[in-house]
Design an enzyme around this catalytic site. Structure first.
Site, PDB file in Angstrom:
ATOM      1  N   ASP A  84       0.830  -1.211   0.000  1.00 45.17           N
ATOM      2  CA  ASP A  84       0.000   0.000   0.000  1.00 45.17           C
ATOM      3  C   ASP A  84       0.859   1.254   0.000  1.00 45.17           C
ATOM      4  O   ASP A  84       0.460   2.268  -0.558  1.00 45.17           O
ATOM      5  CB  ASP A  84      -0.930  -0.022   1.219  1.00 45.17           C
ATOM      6  CG  ASP A  84      -1.855  -1.220   1.170  1.00 45.17           C
ATOM      7  OD1 ASP A  84      -2.616  -1.338   0.196  1.00 45.17           O
ATOM      8  OD2 ASP A  84      -1.779  -2.068   2.072  1.00 45.17           O
ATOM      9  N   GLY A  95      -1.525  -4.681   3.987  1.00 45.29           N
ATOM     10  CA  GLY A  95      -2.705  -5.118   4.709  1.00 45.29           C
ATOM     11  C   GLY A  95      -3.996  -4.467   4.239  1.00 45.29           C
ATOM     12  O   GLY A  95      -5.049  -4.700   4.824  1.00 45.29           O
ATOM     13  N   GLU A 103       0.919 -12.667   5.141  1.00 43.25           N
ATOM     14  CA  GLU A 103       1.899 -12.078   4.217  1.00 43.25           C
ATOM     15  C   GLU A 103       3.242 -11.893   4.917  1.00 43.25           C
ATOM     16  O   GLU A 103       4.303 -12.192   4.353  1.00 43.25           O
ATOM     17  CB  GLU A 103       1.386 -10.734   3.695  1.00 43.25           C
ATOM     18  CG  GLU A 103       0.215 -10.875   2.739  1.00 43.25           C
ATOM     19  CD  GLU A 103      -0.412  -9.551   2.347  1.00 43.25           C
ATOM     20  OE1 GLU A 103      -1.076  -9.511   1.310  1.00 43.25           O
ATOM     21  OE2 GLU A 103      -0.247  -8.552   3.074  1.00 43.25           O
TER      22      GLU A 103
HETATM   23  C1  5RP Z   1      -3.056  -7.166   1.021  1.00 44.59           C
HETATM   24  C2  5RP Z   1      -1.891  -6.279   0.732  1.00 44.59           C
HETATM   25  C3  5RP Z   1      -1.732  -5.803  -0.656  1.00 44.59           C
HETATM   26  O1  5RP Z   1      -0.476  -6.185  -1.129  1.00 44.59           O
HETATM   27  C4  5RP Z   1      -1.848  -4.304  -0.685  1.00 44.59           C
HETATM   28  O2  5RP Z   1      -3.088  -3.922  -0.094  1.00 44.59           O
HETATM   29  C5  5RP Z   1      -1.757  -3.763  -2.103  1.00 44.59           C
HETATM   30  O3  5RP Z   1      -2.896  -4.138  -2.803  1.00 44.59           O
HETATM   31  P1  5RP Z   1      -3.099  -3.865  -4.339  1.00 44.59           P
HETATM   32  O4  5RP Z   1      -2.076  -4.685  -5.071  1.00 44.59           O
HETATM   33  O5  5RP Z   1      -4.511  -4.300  -4.590  1.00 44.59           O
HETATM   34  O6  5RP Z   1      -2.900  -2.378  -4.581  1.00 44.59           O
HETATM   35  O7  5RP Z   1      -1.108  -5.962   1.577  1.00 44.59           O
HETATM   36  O8  5RP Z   1      -3.164  -7.468   2.379  1.00 44.59           O
END
Ligand code: 5RP
Length: 219
Positions: A84, A95, A103
Site C-alpha cells: 500500500d 494489509g 503475508e
Molecule cells: C493485502 C496487501 C496488498 O499487497 C496491498 O493492499 C496492495 O494491494 P493492491 O495490489 O490491490 O494495490 O497488503 O493485504
C-alpha cells in the site's frame, strides 16, 4: 496509462525472479492477481507456490498451479507481493486486503522479497495510508484504546473477518518516522496478532510500474 496497466507491468516484471524448481511465495491483492495470471501463462516448472491468503490459494488453483503448505516447505527462495506504501528504505505498509499476518509470515520465510506496485505507492515516508492492525476480536476495544495512546485513531474495518478469524483496525494519525519502533510497539499490545508495517522484514527488491516502464530498485 491507468493504474491497472502499471500494476500489470510491475507484476509481469517479477517473472524474471522465478526459476524452475523453486518454491515461490505469493502475496495478496490486485497487483498480485496480475502476477498470478502471468504465472499461469508463463508455465514455469516451479516446485509449487505458498499462498499468503485463501483468496490467493483459490486463484493459484484456478490457474492450475500447485499450492504447497508452508509447514512442509522450509524457507523459500522468493516471495512476490504488493504494498500500500513503500518508503525509500523499502519499508512498507501492507494489509489493505487484510492478509497482512500471513503475508508477513511468508515474507519472513523468504530469502528474497520482491515487492510489485504501481509507482504511486512510492512515498518519501510511510503513514498516509491507514495502518491495518489484525486484532483478536475479544481484545478489540482494549487494543483500540492502546492505539489511541500511541497517537492513532483506529476504525474497525466493517464486515471483515481475516483468514485467521480476526478483525482489522485501520489506524490513522500515527507518527511512522521510526517504523521499526512503531512495528514493535504495536505488536507488544496484548491481543494484536500483527500490524501492517513491514520494517523488520522489508522488501529486498522494488518493481514499480510507471508510464516510463518498470523502475527496479534493489536494497
Ligand atoms: C493485502 C496487501 C496488498 O499487497 C496491498 O493492499 C496492495 O494491494 P493492491 O495490489 O490491490 O494495490 O497488503 O493485504
Amino acid at each position: 496509462m491507468n493504474t491497472d496497466a502499471l500494476k500489470k507491468m510491475a507484476a509481469e516484471a517479477a517473472l524474471r525472479y522465478i526459476q524452475p524448481g523453486m518454491v515461490v511465495g505469493v502475496g495478496t491483492g490486485s497487483t498480485t492477481n496480475f502476477f498470478i495470471e502471468a504465472l499461469g501463462a508463463a508455465k514455469i516448472h516451479v516446485d509449487g507456490y505458498v499462498a499468503s491468503s485463501i483468496a490467493t490459494e483459490n486463484r493459484l488453483k484456478a490457474q492450475g498451479l500447485n499450492v504447497l503448505d508452508l509447514n512442509g516447505t522450509g524457507d523459500i527462495p522468493v516471495y512476490v507481493d504488493g504494498a500500500d506504501e513503500a518508503d525509500p528504505h523499502f519499508r512498507l505498509i501492507k494489509g489493505g486486503g487484510g492478509a497482512l499476518t500471513r503475508e508477513k509470515i511468508v515474507a519472513s520465510a523468504a530469502r528474497l522479497f520482491v515487492c510489485i506496485a504501481d509507482a504511486s505507492k512510492e512515498k518519501p515516508m510511510l503513514g498516509k495510508f491507514p495502518l491495518p492492525v489484525e486484532v483478536i476480536p475479544f481484545a478489540r476495544s482494549f487494543v483500540a484504546r492502546q492505539l489511541v495512546k500511541l497517537g492513532g485513531s483506529p476504525t474497525l474495518r466493517n464486515g471483515v473477518t481475516t483468514d485467521n478469524g480476526n478483525v482489522i483496525l485501520d489506524v490513522t494519525g500515527l507518527d511512522l518516522s521510526d517504523p521499526l519502533q512503531m512495528e514493535e510497539n504495536i505488536n507488544a499490545i496484548p491481543g494484536v496478532l500483527d500490524n501492517g508495517i513491514f520494517a523488520h522484514r522489508r522488501a529486498d527488491v522494488m518493481l514499480f510500474g510507471s508510464p516510463d516502464g518498470v523502475i527496479e530498485r534493489r536494497a
